[in-house]
Design a protein around this motif. Structure first.
Motif, short mmCIF file in Angstrom:
data_model
loop_
_atom_site.label_atom_id
_atom_site.label_comp_id
_atom_site.label_asym_id
_atom_site.label_seq_id
_atom_site.Cartn_x
_atom_site.Cartn_y
_atom_site.Cartn_z
N VAL A 196 32.92 -0.46 54.18
CA VAL A 196 33.22 0.05 52.83
C VAL A 196 34.69 -0.07 52.46
N GLY A 197 35.48 -0.75 53.27
CA GLY A 197 36.89 -0.97 52.93
C GLY A 197 37.68 0.32 52.89
N ASN A 198 38.51 0.47 51.84
CA ASN A 198 39.35 1.67 51.76
C ASN A 198 38.58 2.88 51.24
N ASN A 199 37.26 2.74 51.10
CA ASN A 199 36.43 3.88 50.69
C ASN A 199 35.98 4.70 51.88
N ALA A 200 36.64 4.56 53.02
CA ALA A 200 36.37 5.37 54.20
C ALA A 200 37.64 6.10 54.60
N LEU A 201 37.53 7.42 54.74
CA LEU A 201 38.67 8.25 55.13
C LEU A 201 38.28 9.08 56.35
N PHE A 202 39.23 9.35 57.22
CA PHE A 202 38.98 10.10 58.44
C PHE A 202 39.92 11.30 58.47
N ILE A 203 39.35 12.51 58.39
CA ILE A 203 40.18 13.70 58.24
C ILE A 203 39.66 14.85 59.11
N SER A 204 40.43 15.92 59.16
CA SER A 204 39.97 17.20 59.68
C SER A 204 40.35 18.25 58.64
N ALA A 205 39.36 18.74 57.90
CA ALA A 205 39.64 19.74 56.86
C ALA A 205 40.11 21.04 57.48
N LEU A 206 39.56 21.37 58.64
CA LEU A 206 39.92 22.63 59.30
C LEU A 206 41.37 22.62 59.76
N ASN A 207 41.80 21.51 60.34
CA ASN A 207 43.18 21.40 60.85
C ASN A 207 44.12 20.70 59.87
N LYS A 208 43.60 20.36 58.69
CA LYS A 208 44.38 19.71 57.63
C LYS A 208 45.02 18.41 58.10
N LYS A 209 44.27 17.66 58.88
CA LYS A 209 44.77 16.40 59.41
C LYS A 209 44.39 15.25 58.47
N ASN A 210 45.37 14.42 58.13
CA ASN A 210 45.19 13.27 57.23
C ASN A 210 44.82 13.68 55.81
N LEU A 211 45.09 14.92 55.44
CA LEU A 211 44.74 15.37 54.08
C LEU A 211 45.61 14.71 53.02
N GLU A 212 46.85 14.31 53.38
CA GLU A 212 47.69 13.63 52.40
C GLU A 212 47.06 12.31 51.98
N ASP A 213 46.55 11.56 52.96
CA ASP A 213 45.86 10.30 52.65
C ASP A 213 44.62 10.56 51.80
N PHE A 214 43.90 11.63 52.16
CA PHE A 214 42.69 11.99 51.40
C PHE A 214 43.03 12.30 49.94
N LYS A 215 44.05 13.14 49.74
CA LYS A 215 44.40 13.54 48.38
C LYS A 215 44.92 12.35 47.56
N LYS A 216 45.67 11.48 48.23
CA LYS A 216 46.18 10.30 47.52
C LYS A 216 45.03 9.39 47.10
N ARG A 217 44.07 9.20 47.98
CA ARG A 217 42.94 8.32 47.67
C ARG A 217 42.09 8.88 46.54
N VAL A 218 41.83 10.20 46.60
CA VAL A 218 41.05 10.84 45.53
C VAL A 218 41.83 10.81 44.22
N TYR A 219 43.13 11.08 44.28
CA TYR A 219 43.97 11.04 43.08
C TYR A 219 43.93 9.66 42.44
N ASP A 220 44.08 8.61 43.25
CA ASP A 220 44.07 7.24 42.72
C ASP A 220 42.73 6.94 42.03
N GLU A 221 41.64 7.37 42.66
CA GLU A 221 40.32 7.08 42.10
C GLU A 221 40.09 7.85 40.80
N VAL A 222 40.46 9.13 40.81
CA VAL A 222 40.30 9.95 39.60
C VAL A 222 41.18 9.42 38.48
N ARG A 223 42.39 9.02 38.83
CA ARG A 223 43.32 8.47 37.83
C ARG A 223 42.76 7.20 37.21
N ASP A 224 42.16 6.32 38.04
CA ASP A 224 41.57 5.08 37.52
C ASP A 224 40.42 5.38 36.56
N ILE A 225 39.59 6.37 36.92
CA ILE A 225 38.47 6.75 36.05
C ILE A 225 39.00 7.31 34.74
#
Length: 405
Positions: A355-384
């Motif tokens: 799925v290309g860059n449509n795959a993210l790997f995070i830990s919500a409990l430990n807040k790991k990689n959440l910056e990448d998650f938020k950036k990816r969601v922001y970019d997608e929402v912004r495009d829409i």
């Protein structure tokens, strides 16, 4: 295995079959899930029974010899409930109840009972009651004596307690009344969704107990109920989220499960409307679960059934902190290396290739990689948003994600 810590938990046995369509490994996985469902409902699985069969017995689900083993174990160990992993017909339930002389539930009944416990709003309670009545209707003939003998506890919540003395006509009338009530609330909810304006809608979807509510709390800085039990979230929660100066709506929806009762899919149609009307889906996956790929397939199947399978979707692999690969010794030449031996990096490579860059790997409990998650969601929402309102693009400058918590 779940440990029995509370003597108030109902003692139950679990019963499943091994068939040509459901091998021994698959049967074990389903019974693991059934045990978790039993624990969530307030029970404790004392023992499991399985039998190899070409197909379930149409009269008693399992064979007479195995049924006698179950009956004897129940009698010797003070068991109050027998839970079957597949939906039983009214005839099967009636026959089994006569033999075992205890409360008999199937997976559908168990899930409906959990929903009855979890429903908080009047709307959710109405949806659950409708699903229970529709499940109950074809089983009225055999359930009255059974329910009169076993009052209360798992499987007996909701209309099961209040409709014992009714007949099919009264239940049908109640179903009609509940459908009319839901139709009225549906109109109100449709108006509420319409009043949210033109904001981009993002929906969290996924298997039950994958961490959707935890992720919702982290992203929206809200306090949505989250618990390590199945179906902790039943009522859809919607929160307004703002990243930089870009607002969007984020909804946390009910989790899916394998063998999800048809009655629940039908009665929770409006709850699933949040998914249908979403502009973007965040498919949350518990990568630490050994069968997460099957969970993905189950969720995608249900999304297809509600005509949401083609929506823009980001795969969010959660709980990377809990993921462990099954070790394989270098000098082990006999064991075949399979997906269960994959490292986290190998899973990333596998899903990135899918799925290309449509795959993210995070830990919500430990807040790991959440910056990448938020950036990816922001970019997608912004495009829409920019696609919908092309003249407002200058309102959304680049965002410094390093400043985010």
């Amino acid at each position: 295995m779940i440990e029995e810590k509370d003597i108030s938990l109902e003692r139950a046995v679990l019963i499943g079959v091994i068939t040509k369509d459901q091998n021994e490994e698959k049967s074990r996985e389903y019974l693991d899930e059934l045990e978790f469902l039993t624990y969530t409902a307030g029970g404790y699985a004392i023992k499991r029974f399985t039998q190899k069969m070409d197909m379930p017995n149409p009269k008693t689900f399992i064979g007479t010899g195995k049924m006698e083993d179950v009956r004897q174990f129940i009698e010797d160990n003070d068991i109050s409930t027998a839970i079957f992993d597949d939906e039983l017909s009214s005839a099967q339930e009636r026959n089994i109840s006569k033999i075992l002389n205890v409360k008999v539930l199937d997976r559908t009944n168990l899930i409906l009972d959990i929903f009855a416990q979890r429903a908080q709003t009047s709307y959710a309670r109405t949806q659950v009651e409708l699903a229970q009545c529709e499940y109950l209707l074809p089983r009225l003939r055999g359930m009255w004596t059974h329910l009169e003998r076993q009052k209360g506890g798992i499987g007996m919540r909701g209309p099961g307690e209040t409709e014992i003395e009714t007949d099919r006509r009264i239940v049908r009338d109640k179903i009609a009344l509940l459908k009319a009530r839901i139709k009225t609330i549906d109109k109100q909810m449709a108006i509420q969704r319409g009043n949210r304006g033109k904001m981009v809608r993002v929906a969290l979807v996924g298997y039950t107990n994958v961490g959707k509510s935890t992720l919702m709390n982290v992203v929206s800085k809200s306090d949505v109920f989250a618990e390590n039990k199945l179906f902790a979230t039943l009522d859809t929660t919607v929160r307004k989220v703002v990243i930089q100066n870009l607002p969007f709506l984020l909804s946390d929806t009910v989790g899916f499960i394998r063998k999800l009762p048809t009655q629940l899919v039908d009665s929770f149609k409006s709850t699933l409307d949040e998914v249908r009307e979403a502009d973007l889906l965040l498919h949350v996956v518990d990568i630490s679960h050994p069968n997460f790929e099957e969970h993905i397939a189950s969720v995608e199947k249900i999304l297809g059934e509600i005509k949401s399978g083609d929506k823009p979707t980001i795969m969010v692999f959660n709980k990377i902190d809990a993921y462990t690969a099954e070790p394989l010794e270098e000098d082990d030449l006999e064991t075949e290396r399979t997906a269960k031996h994959y490292s986290l990096e190998e899973w990333k490579s596998t899903w990135m290739s899918k799925v290309g860059n449509n795959a993210l790997f995070i830990s919500a409990l430990n807040k790991k990689n959440l910056e990448d998650f938020k950036k990816r969601v922001y970019d997608e929402v912004r495009d829409i948003h920019v696609t919908r309102f092309p003249y407002n693009e200058f309102l959304y400058p680049d965002y410094n994600y390093e400043d985010m918590e």
